[in-house]
Design a protein around this motif. Structure first.
Motif, PDB file in Angstrom:
ATOM      1  N   PRO A 339       0.814  -1.209   0.000  1.00  0.00           N
ATOM      2  CA  PRO A 339       0.000   0.000   0.000  1.00  0.00           C
ATOM      3  C   PRO A 339       0.851   1.263   0.000  1.00  0.00           C
ATOM      4  N   GLU A 340       0.322   2.313  -0.593  1.00  0.00           N
ATOM      5  CA  GLU A 340       1.029   3.587  -0.626  1.00  0.00           C
ATOM      6  C   GLU A 340       1.204   4.124   0.791  1.00  0.00           C
ATOM      7  N   PRO A 341       2.273   4.900   1.028  1.00  0.00           N
ATOM      8  CA  PRO A 341       2.439   5.537   2.347  1.00  0.00           C
ATOM      9  C   PRO A 341       1.252   6.431   2.646  1.00  0.00           C
ATOM     10  N   PRO A 342       0.976   6.660   3.913  1.00  0.00           N
ATOM     11  CA  PRO A 342      -0.189   7.474   4.263  1.00  0.00           C
ATOM     12  C   PRO A 342       0.081   8.956   4.109  1.00  0.00           C
ATOM     13  N   CYS A 343      -0.982   9.738   4.328  1.00  0.00           N
ATOM     14  CA  CYS A 343      -0.864  11.195   4.347  1.00  0.00           C
ATOM     15  C   CYS A 343       0.053  11.599   5.495  1.00  0.00           C
ATOM     16  N   ASP A 344       0.992  12.541   5.230  1.00  0.00           N
ATOM     17  CA  ASP A 344       1.919  12.985   6.277  1.00  0.00           C
ATOM     18  C   ASP A 344       1.276  13.942   7.262  1.00  0.00           C
ATOM     19  N   GLY A 345       0.010  14.284   7.027  1.00  0.00           N
ATOM     20  CA  GLY A 345      -0.697  15.142   7.972  1.00  0.00           C
ATOM     21  C   GLY A 345      -1.551  14.347   8.937  1.00  0.00           C
ATOM     22  N   CYS A 346      -2.519  13.570   8.394  1.00  0.00           N
ATOM     23  CA  CYS A 346      -3.448  12.823   9.255  1.00  0.00           C
ATOM     24  C   CYS A 346      -3.073  11.347   9.387  1.00  0.00           C
ATOM     25  N   SER A 366      -5.016  16.599   1.671  1.00  0.00           N
ATOM     26  CA  SER A 366      -5.764  17.834   1.467  1.00  0.00           C
ATOM     27  C   SER A 366      -4.876  19.030   1.770  1.00  0.00           C
ATOM     28  N   ARG A 367      -5.333  20.197   1.343  1.00  0.00           N
ATOM     29  CA  ARG A 367      -4.606  21.422   1.620  1.00  0.00           C
ATOM     30  C   ARG A 367      -4.512  21.673   3.118  1.00  0.00           C
ATOM     31  N   ALA A 372      -1.171  22.282   7.979  1.00  0.00           N
ATOM     32  CA  ALA A 372      -0.909  21.877   9.363  1.00  0.00           C
ATOM     33  C   ALA A 372       0.497  21.306   9.497  1.00  0.00           C
ATOM     34  N   ASP A 373       0.942  20.509   8.521  1.00  0.00           N
ATOM     35  CA  ASP A 373       2.282  19.923   8.573  1.00  0.00           C
ATOM     36  C   ASP A 373       3.361  20.994   8.401  1.00  0.00           C
ATOM     37  N   TRP A 374       3.074  21.952   7.541  1.00  0.00           N
ATOM     38  CA  TRP A 374       4.033  23.046   7.318  1.00  0.00           C
ATOM     39  C   TRP A 374       4.253  23.837   8.610  1.00  0.00           C
ATOM     40  N   ARG A 375       3.145  24.140   9.286  1.00  0.00           N
ATOM     41  CA  ARG A 375       3.255  24.891  10.542  1.00  0.00           C
ATOM     42  C   ARG A 375       3.802  24.025  11.666  1.00  0.00           C
ATOM     43  N   GLY A 376       3.648  22.710  11.525  1.00  0.00           N
ATOM     44  CA  GLY A 376       4.107  21.812  12.583  1.00  0.00           C
ATOM     45  C   GLY A 376       5.583  21.471  12.518  1.00  0.00           C
TER      46      GLY A 376
END
Length: 416
Positions: A339-346, A366-367, A372-376
């Protein structure tokens, strides 16, 4: 009212068929709950009217009274087509007037006589219904034999269903369930283009947990209901269909995205608004109350997912976090790949992703997750990740070029 009481048709006609129904609709005293004559009811209504505001609760109301006798079942062997119609009307009125358990007991006795007996059922289908269809030919209110059979079955079905639910496991309930199954098989064939022809079929499929049949017939009922602007059929069938998709176990698992779930619920909410205006939403809600609650719970739990998110079915909730992701990996499994890697945010899995425009290494559903990841912390790491990715790409290119050069040298040696 001007001193005159308008007597409901149910009260007028049920005495004509007491020998079949063993009950009659009548006026009931609101205090003693005892039957009243028409004259007594008129007198009490006039007194309540003179009493003015707040006295409506003291007015007599239409109810059901048992005659206390058990009909000789042989009377049904000589029942005429006209008497069958009046009897069915009386049974429907008994259901509407009261709905109490004692009145359903009266109804189930009659339903058994008119349906479970093979010889009487055959007589109704082969003699009485065709006789009714031969009446009033050419008139606007004329009904065909299949239409009369639909009325017959749909009038008796609620009594069988009530028996199944009120007396589970009993011999009577088993017999009632078999009758319902027979009705469920028969009704769609009588008028397959009528949305409500599938109501009993869908209900029985839910009772016996036949998810394949439930999905098939609920889908048909919902499609017909939507095409015919039949909000009741559409709403009831859609709730049943979506609930089965989410929580059922059909043999062929269907795909359901968060967007499809939202769209289905949005459509049924529009139907609900129209049904509430004509006071029919309560009937739908009563039939699918638990299904509605569970579908709305799932909808709330996936509120943060994009429309493209594919739910893993059967749905088991998201209470356990990323490890219990409800995004399907079926596509990767079918292709025989990891399976593809998951979303790096959620940290949930999706079919499609956005990529960070800087490093091209981080993936987002999603955007919102990207922001959220950018700010995190990704803001600080993005440049370094881009450099590492570029260095890795250069190293891979150099290795590939070296391997190609070595292969070419080997070929020259072999030719020499």
């Amino acid at each position: 009212m001007a001193g005159k009481v308008v007597i409901p048709k149910s009260i007028l006609i049920t005495p004509l068929v007491e020998r079949f129904t063993a009950a009659r609709c009548c006026w009931m005293d609101p205090v003693s709950l005892q039957p009243l004559s028409d004259a007594e009811a008129a007198s009490k209504m006039r007194r309540a009217k003179r009493a003015g505001r707040g006295a409506a609760a003291m007015e007599p109301f239409p109810g059901v009274s048992s005659t206390g006798s058990v009909p000789d079942r042989t009377v049904y062997d000589s029942m005429t087509a006209g008497e069958l119609v009046v009897t069915l009307f009386a049974v429907r009125c008994i259901h509407l007037c009261s709905g109490a358990q004692r009145d359903f007991a009266l109804g189930i006795n009659l339903a058994q006589v008119l349906f479970t007996g093979a010889s009487r059922r055959a007589r109704v289908q082969q003699v009485l219904l065709p006789a009714l269809a031969a009446m009033d030919v050419g008139e606007p209110h004329h009904m065909t034999a299949p239409q009369w059979e639909t009325v017959w079955l749909e009038t008796l079905a609620p009594y069988f269903l009530n028996t199944v639910r009120k007396e589970p496991g009993s011999a009577l309930a088993k017999q009632a369930l078999q009758s319902l199954v027979d009705m469920a098989h028969r009704l769609p064939s009588l008028d397959p283009d009528r949305a409500m022809s599938y109501k009993i079929t869908v209900t029985v499929a839910a009772e016996v947990e036949e998810d394949d049949a439930l999905l098939r017939f609920a889908s048909t009922m919902a499609q017909l209901g939507e095409a015919q602007s039949h909000d009741y059929a559409f709403a009831l069938a859609t709730w049943m269909r979506v609930h089965t998709l989410l929580y059922g176990n059909p043999s062929a698992r269907q795909r359901l995205t968060a967007g499809e779930l939202r769209a289905a619920v949005a459509k049924v909410h529009e139907a609900r608004k129209r049904l509430k205006k004509v006071h029919l939403w309560g009937s739908v809600q009563q039939a699918v109350r638990s299904q509605v609650a569970e579908v709305l719970r799932a909808l709330d739990e996936v509120a943060d997912l994009p429309d493209t998110a594919v739910l893993q079915l059967p749905y088991k909730g998201r209470a356990e976090g990323p490890a219990a992701s409800n995004i399907t990996q079926a596509a990767a499994a079918a292709a025989g790949t990891d399976p593809e890697p998951p979303c790096d945010g959620c940290h949930l899995r999706f079919l499609h992703y956005l990529r960070c425009g800087g490093c091209r290494q981080r993936r987002y559903c999603s955007r919102a997750c990207q922001v959220a990841d950018w700010r995190g912390g990704h803001k600080e790491a993005c440049k370094q990740m881009a450099e590492e990715a570029a260095a890795a790409a250069r190293a891979a290119a150099e290795a590939e070029a070296g391997a190609a050069g070595a292969e070419a040298g080997q070929e020259r040696v072999e030719r020499a």
